[in-house]
Design an enzyme around this catalytic site. Structure first.
Site, mmCIF file in Angstrom:
data_model
loop_
_atom_site.group_PDB
_atom_site.id
_atom_site.type_symbol
_atom_site.label_atom_id
_atom_site.label_comp_id
_atom_site.label_asym_id
_atom_site.label_seq_id
_atom_site.Cartn_x
_atom_site.Cartn_y
_atom_site.Cartn_z
ATOM 1 N N LYS A 138 -40.701 -25.283 13.717
ATOM 2 C CA LYS A 138 -39.662 -25.577 14.705
ATOM 3 C C LYS A 138 -40.238 -26.379 15.875
ATOM 4 O O LYS A 138 -39.594 -27.322 16.370
ATOM 5 C CB LYS A 138 -39.047 -24.276 15.203
ATOM 6 N N HIS A 276 -33.721 -40.172 -29.634
ATOM 7 C CA HIS A 276 -32.536 -39.645 -28.945
ATOM 8 C C HIS A 276 -32.443 -38.131 -29.060
ATOM 9 O O HIS A 276 -31.398 -37.573 -29.384
ATOM 10 C CB HIS A 276 -31.267 -40.322 -29.459
#
Length: 513
Positions: A138, A276
């Site tokens: 912070k 695929h």
């Protein structure tokens, strides 16, 4: 801490990698070292001068270490804004703490032990550590926070001044992510501890970007690889290519299917070729080159531009074959020096050597408005086989049935696999009806010039009708493996008996949507 002009660094870590070197460099840069418990002992034993937190707070560690840093002189020193709060800090004798080095009790490692008790888990929930990290993050305008030993070298390079504000903000962001992930681990474990469901009532995803990809499924889609925060570089996600173009999203999807497939085929030398996300060939052989030859023979047309995975080192014999094949990605445990020199002739081919696989107990899929979550399918265990026909499979057929069952689990459902001599000879994937998958697999076998006479058939789910058996019998299939469970099982068994086909049931379905 009686010198208001001195800079201070607070160090309190569970993971002590790089700790002593970091502390030594902080000391050389003029920082006083403030520490707790085991961290203080480690630094003192290394010959460094350390001020214990208790000397600052005037209060000892209590409650077996549960309370030691939760004090205004610590949190005021971290949270105090050097301009706005200077007078308040002076009034209360609070000195600024300019660097906070904290990592947390190993909660995830503790609860990973299956014998971990609730009491042990509770005692490994860090309280003071997250509070200090959040306070420092912070106040990152004035304080630098370090929660990851991997960030120590970059911080050391920035001394004696330390990172600029943007650098401190980046470290603060990482600290907030760290405490977020930590709280998520605790919440998830505790919520699952007393849960009756096999799935946790809450899931907390904490992921870090690992690397960008060329693009997503299509070139206009951005894509990247992420991994679980705090997890090491495992499997394909953490794998760096030995050579080749940058990887795309589709490359890694196919590579994951191939690598999972090769692990499911067992210990014998094996090869899987994927296109695929579906295998176009899978085989075991006496050696890895033979396994590749057999896998390629199943569907050489579809293998063009595919992903090739093997479970043995790529040697010169295999590399010489691969040079004749157009492929996108090659995956193997390792590549010999000779093979690397040979493969360099194909500079665009990505060559991957993944490390240990990271267990993924849950699978997630986004849907509109939410997520689908399921336990991962167990591909490694072959259930007991139940023979349900008049004829039992002979030893060779049984061997092929087990191989076919491993292979069919790699195929998108509805899935049918024909196999012979531990190699796929026909694969039918993703058809809307199972009989169409059976017919399509036979068409693929015919196109590759492969005979199905004497082969076996695997189905990833039960046969709803006997038509697939009739189609298989026409092509000389001698044995079938499938889960069973259809209300027409007896019709299917009767069709097998009519044609002298052996059938075994697994009792377990393996859909792969």
């Amino acid at each position: 801490m009686n010198n208001p002009n001195r800079r201070w660094a607070l160090l309190s870590v569970s993971d002590k990698r790089g700790l002593v070197e970091l502390a030594r460099r902080l000391d050389q840069a003029g920082f006083g070292l403030l520490s707790t418990g085991g961290t203080a002992r480690t630094l003192t034993e290394a010959g460094l001068t350390v001020t214990e937190v208790g000397e600052v707070t005037g209060f000892p560690e209590i409650m077996d270490g549960r309370v030691k840093t939760l004090h205004p002189k610590i949190h005021g020193g971290i949270l105090g804004r050097r301009d706005t709060d200077a007078s308040v800090m002076a009034e209360h004798g609070i000195e600024g703490i300019d660097v906070v080095v904290v990592n947390l009790y190993p909660f995830a490692e503790t609860v990973a032990n299956p014998d971990c008790t609730l009491g042990e888990a509770i005692e490994n929930i860090d309280i003071g550590g997250p509070a200090m990290l959040r306070a420092a993050a912070k106040n990152h305008r004035d304080v630098c926070v370090l929660c990851d030993p991997d960030d120590y070298p970059g911080f050391i390079d920035s001394l004696p001044e330390g990172p600029d504000e943007r650098g401190r903000r980046g470290l603060a962001t990482k600290a907030f992510a760290h405490t977020c992930a930590y709280d998520g681990q605790i919440s998830q474990w505790l919520s699952a501890h007393d849960a009756e469901s096999e799935l946790p009532p809450r899931l907390n995803l904490a992921l870090d970007a690992l690397q960008p990809l060329r693009y997503g499924e299509n070139p206009h889609q951005a894509a990247g690889v992420y991994r679980v925060r705090g997890q090491g570089a495992h499997g394909l996600a953490g794998c760096q290519p030995l050579q080749g173009k940058p990887l795309s999203y589709n490359n890694l999807l196919d590579a994951d299917a191939a690598w999972a497939g090769i692990r499911s085929l067992g210990e014998a030398p094996a090869c899987v070729i994927v296109k695929h996300t579906n295998p176009c060939g899978a085989a075991q052989g006496a050696g890895i080159a033979e396994a590749y030859d057999k896998a390629l023979a199943c569907d050489p047309t579809s293998a063009f531009g595919g992903i090739i995975a093997v479970n043995r080192e790529v040697d010169g014999a295999l590399a010489s074959r691969l040079l004749k094949q157009f492929m996108e990605v090659l995956i193997a445990p390792s590549v010999s020096g000779e093979a690397r020199e040979m493969l360099a002739a194909k500079p665009n081919v990505r060559v991957l050597t993944p490390g240990d696989a990271a267990p993924q107990p849950l699978e997630l899929q986004a849907i509109d408005g939410g997520w689908l979550v399921q336990a991962a399918d167990d591909w490694q265990t072959v259930p007991p086989l139940e023979i349900v026909t008049e004829r039992s499979p002979d030893d060779a057929e049984l061997d092929d049935l087990r191989f076919a069952w491993a292979a069919v689990r790699l195929v998108r459902s509805n899935a049918i696999v024909y196999a012979k001599d531990r190699a796929t000879v026909g694969i039918g994937a993703g058809q809307m009806s199972r009989v169409d998958s059976a017919r399509f697999a036979a068409i693929k076998a015919e196109a590759a010039g492969l005979s199905l006479d004497g082969a076996v058939m695997a189905s990833d789910a039960f046969f709803p009708f006997a038509d697939s058996i009739e189609a298989a019998a026409e092509r000389g299939i001698r044995a079938v493996i499938q889960p069973g469970g259809s209300k027409r099982d007896q019709e299917v068994i009767d069709a097998c008996n009519k044609h002298g086909i052996a059938m075994v049931l697994t009792g377990r379905r393996h859909f792969r949507h």
